[in-house]
Write a protein that holds these residues in place. Structure first.
Motif, PDB file in Angstrom:
ATOM      1  N   SER A  64      11.141  47.903 -41.621  1.00  0.00           N
ATOM      2  CA  SER A  64       9.888  48.021 -40.489  1.00  0.00           C
ATOM      3  C   SER A  64      10.837  48.325 -39.002  1.00  0.00           C
ATOM      4  O   SER A  64      10.210  48.924 -38.170  1.00  0.00           O
ATOM      5  N   PHE A  65      11.696  47.505 -38.793  1.00  0.00           N
ATOM      6  CA  PHE A  65      12.651  47.337 -37.499  1.00  0.00           C
ATOM      7  C   PHE A  65      13.123  49.140 -37.508  1.00  0.00           C
ATOM      8  O   PHE A  65      12.940  49.649 -36.330  1.00  0.00           O
ATOM      9  N   TYR A  66      13.878  49.707 -38.366  1.00  0.00           N
ATOM     10  CA  TYR A  66      14.293  50.745 -38.317  1.00  0.00           C
ATOM     11  C   TYR A  66      13.565  51.842 -38.250  1.00  0.00           C
ATOM     12  O   TYR A  66      13.577  53.082 -37.341  1.00  0.00           O
ATOM     13  N   GLU A  67      12.042  51.845 -38.908  1.00  0.00           N
ATOM     14  CA  GLU A  67      11.237  52.929 -38.860  1.00  0.00           C
ATOM     15  C   GLU A  67      10.549  52.890 -37.337  1.00  0.00           C
ATOM     16  O   GLU A  67      10.386  53.830 -36.809  1.00  0.00           O
ATOM     17  N   ALA A  68      10.501  51.479 -36.926  1.00  0.00           N
ATOM     18  CA  ALA A  68      10.247  51.266 -35.491  1.00  0.00           C
ATOM     19  C   ALA A  68      11.023  52.165 -34.542  1.00  0.00           C
ATOM     20  O   ALA A  68      10.762  52.491 -33.366  1.00  0.00           O
ATOM     21  N   LEU A  69      12.317  52.066 -34.431  1.00  0.00           N
ATOM     22  CA  LEU A  69      13.373  52.848 -33.865  1.00  0.00           C
ATOM     23  C   LEU A  69      13.285  54.166 -33.659  1.00  0.00           C
ATOM     24  O   LEU A  69      13.852  54.883 -32.821  1.00  0.00           O
ATOM     25  N   ALA A  70      12.648  54.709 -34.850  1.00  0.00           N
ATOM     26  CA  ALA A  70      12.517  56.160 -34.807  1.00  0.00           C
ATOM     27  C   ALA A  70      11.411  56.665 -34.202  1.00  0.00           C
ATOM     28  O   ALA A  70      11.364  57.903 -33.735  1.00  0.00           O
ATOM     29  N   HIS A  71      10.647  55.670 -33.377  1.00  0.00           N
ATOM     30  CA  HIS A  71       9.431  55.852 -32.712  1.00  0.00           C
ATOM     31  C   HIS A  71       9.341  55.548 -31.224  1.00  0.00           C
ATOM     32  O   HIS A  71       8.634  55.793 -30.430  1.00  0.00           O
ATOM     33  N   LEU A  72      10.321  54.318 -30.943  1.00  0.00           N
ATOM     34  CA  LEU A  72      10.438  53.663 -29.883  1.00  0.00           C
ATOM     35  C   LEU A  72      11.719  53.445 -29.246  1.00  0.00           C
ATOM     36  O   LEU A  72      12.762  53.417 -30.332  1.00  0.00           O
ATOM     37  N   PRO A  73      12.060  53.134 -28.254  1.00  0.00           N
ATOM     38  CA  PRO A  73      13.161  52.872 -27.767  1.00  0.00           C
ATOM     39  C   PRO A  73      13.745  51.494 -28.266  1.00  0.00           C
ATOM     40  O   PRO A  73      12.840  50.648 -28.566  1.00  0.00           O
ATOM     41  N   LEU A  74      14.963  51.185 -28.240  1.00  0.00           N
ATOM     42  CA  LEU A  74      15.589  50.101 -28.740  1.00  0.00           C
ATOM     43  C   LEU A  74      15.201  48.861 -28.286  1.00  0.00           C
ATOM     44  O   LEU A  74      14.512  47.722 -28.787  1.00  0.00           O
ATOM     45  N   GLY A  75      14.934  48.588 -26.860  1.00  0.00           N
ATOM     46  CA  GLY A  75      14.463  47.535 -26.072  1.00  0.00           C
ATOM     47  C   GLY A  75      13.119  47.085 -26.272  1.00  0.00           C
ATOM     48  O   GLY A  75      12.497  46.237 -26.327  1.00  0.00           O
ATOM     49  N   THR A  76      12.438  48.339 -26.465  1.00  0.00           N
ATOM     50  CA  THR A  76      10.821  48.206 -26.671  1.00  0.00           C
ATOM     51  C   THR A  76      10.616  47.497 -27.846  1.00  0.00           C
ATOM     52  O   THR A  76       9.763  46.644 -28.178  1.00  0.00           O
ATOM     53  N   THR A  77      11.136  48.230 -28.805  1.00  0.00           N
ATOM     54  CA  THR A  77      11.165  47.748 -30.288  1.00  0.00           C
ATOM     55  C   THR A  77      11.696  46.164 -30.342  1.00  0.00           C
ATOM     56  O   THR A  77      10.611  45.392 -31.094  1.00  0.00           O
ATOM     57  N   VAL A  78      12.428  45.815 -29.960  1.00  0.00           N
ATOM     58  CA  VAL A  78      12.866  44.547 -30.142  1.00  0.00           C
ATOM     59  C   VAL A  78      11.983  43.478 -29.224  1.00  0.00           C
ATOM     60  O   VAL A  78      11.597  42.388 -29.704  1.00  0.00           O
ATOM     61  N   ALA A  79      11.469  43.941 -28.111  1.00  0.00           N
ATOM     62  CA  ALA A  79      10.656  43.146 -27.380  1.00  0.00           C
ATOM     63  C   ALA A  79       9.311  42.883 -28.321  1.00  0.00           C
ATOM     64  O   ALA A  79       8.703  41.634 -28.412  1.00  0.00           O
ATOM     65  N   LEU A  80       8.802  43.868 -28.736  1.00  0.00           N
ATOM     66  CA  LEU A  80       7.530  43.827 -29.525  1.00  0.00           C
ATOM     67  C   LEU A  80       7.834  42.969 -30.941  1.00  0.00           C
ATOM     68  O   LEU A  80       7.128  42.166 -31.032  1.00  0.00           O
ATOM     69  N   GLU A  81       8.887  43.158 -31.411  1.00  0.00           N
ATOM     70  CA  GLU A  81       9.452  42.359 -32.811  1.00  0.00           C
ATOM     71  C   GLU A  81       9.470  40.850 -32.260  1.00  0.00           C
ATOM     72  O   GLU A  81       9.399  39.975 -33.249  1.00  0.00           O
ATOM     73  N   PHE A  82       9.711  40.581 -31.207  1.00  0.00           N
ATOM     74  CA  PHE A  82      10.167  39.351 -30.527  1.00  0.00           C
ATOM     75  C   PHE A  82       8.736  38.326 -30.561  1.00  0.00           C
ATOM     76  O   PHE A  82       8.872  36.998 -30.489  1.00  0.00           O
ATOM     77  N   LEU A  83       7.647  38.770 -30.809  1.00  0.00           N
ATOM     78  CA  LEU A  83       6.564  38.074 -31.142  1.00  0.00           C
ATOM     79  C   LEU A  83       6.545  37.264 -32.409  1.00  0.00           C
ATOM     80  O   LEU A  83       5.903  36.100 -32.247  1.00  0.00           O
TER      81      LEU A  83
END
Length: 285
Positions: A64-83
């Motif tokens: 799911s992280f890699y699929e998210a990276l295909a749609h969002l910048p790395l920093g944004t993806t990590v911030a959301l994942e940090f929830l």
């Protein structure tokens, strides 16, 4: 970990994100098998159940992280994942600082989603899925570490995950048929497995055996900053002002929550029940 993520983003032009995720999982399984060489006892069903569950939830987080990276910048993806870590840390108690941490996290997510939601709602959804899996990774990872053979269980768990998710290898074969070099692809998979999984997750097991979830969450607060720096340097992704504020708010939320538990005298114990040295001088109450 995020240097490996930057390599993964570079692969997305040739291979689908799920295929890259599977390469990471399989590469990590191979590296860990060679490195750790789990004994026969590590393959017993009673140990393999927890190890396999841990491996699968980690694989779900990676995919799911890699699929998210295909749609969002790395920093944004990590911030959301940090929830995920925020929720795990916040559920431990009900103090005012917990409320403040959750408020900071909410503000951070709203700022990030406001910047990107209109363009990539799928990316936000995938990043939140990765957050849920990361919460499971912490909870199950703590149980694995407490058994005292975390790196062995990490190796067997990733073998289970690689086998169960092996249908994803079809996309790797498809990319090779379309012109991708098989040796290069397999080599990159090993690099991903080593850099993004084998080394950092093995270190996580060492840390999780020695500290509690609050201290672990405090250390994890460094990750969004690291991800943003790697995204800027390796991928040229410059955070927008609101996005930068959101990333800072999410990281600060974890730090506030962790400081609260430690300040209240909560002691972190390893698998043998020993108390952290720097916690011994905190007076009771």
């Amino acid at each position: 970990m995020y240097l490996g993520a930057a390599v993964a983003v570079g692969l997305f032009d040739e291979i689908s994100p799920v295929a890259v995720a599977w390469l990471r999982i399989a590469g990590a399984a191979l590296v860990l098998l060679i490195w750790v060489r789990p004994p026969r006892a590590a393959w017993r069903p009673d140990r393999l159940r927890l190890a396999g569950s841990f491996g699968l939830i980690t694989a779900g987080m990676n995919i799911s992280f890699y699929e998210a990276l295909a749609h969002l910048p790395l920093g944004t993806t990590v911030a959301l994942e940090f929830l995920g870590p925020i929720v795990v840390a916040a559920l431990g108690s009900r103090t005012r600082r917990d409320v403040a941490a959750l408020a900071l996290a909410t503000v951070g997510v709203v700022l990030i989603a406001d910047v990107r939601w209109s363009g990539t709602p799928l990316g936000v959804t995938l990043a939140l899925t990765a957050a849920a899996c990361w919460a499971g990774y912490i909870v199950l990872g703590k149980r694995v570490a407490a058994r005292g053979a975390g790196v062995e269980d990490l190796a067997t768990g990733f073998v289970v995950a690689a086998l169960i998710t092996s249908p994803l290898a079809w996309w790797v074969a498809e990319a090779v048929r379309e012109g991708a070099s098989l040796p290069v692809v397999l080599g990159q998979g090993l690099v991903l497995g080593l850099a993004s999984t084998a080394v950092p997750y093995a270190l996580d097991q060492i840390v999780l055996r020695r500290v509690g979830q609050a201290r672990f969450a405090l250390l994890l607060a460094l990750l969004p900053v690291t991800a943003s720096v790697i995204g800027l340097i390796a991928l040229g992704q410059v955070p927008r002002p609101l996005e930068a504020v959101g990333i800072a708010a999410v990281a600060l939320a974890v730090a506030v929550r962790s400081v609260d538990r430690d300040a209240e005298g909560s002691v972190d114990r390893d698998a043998e029940g020993s108390v952290d040295r720097d916690e011994q001088e905190i007076p009771p109450g």
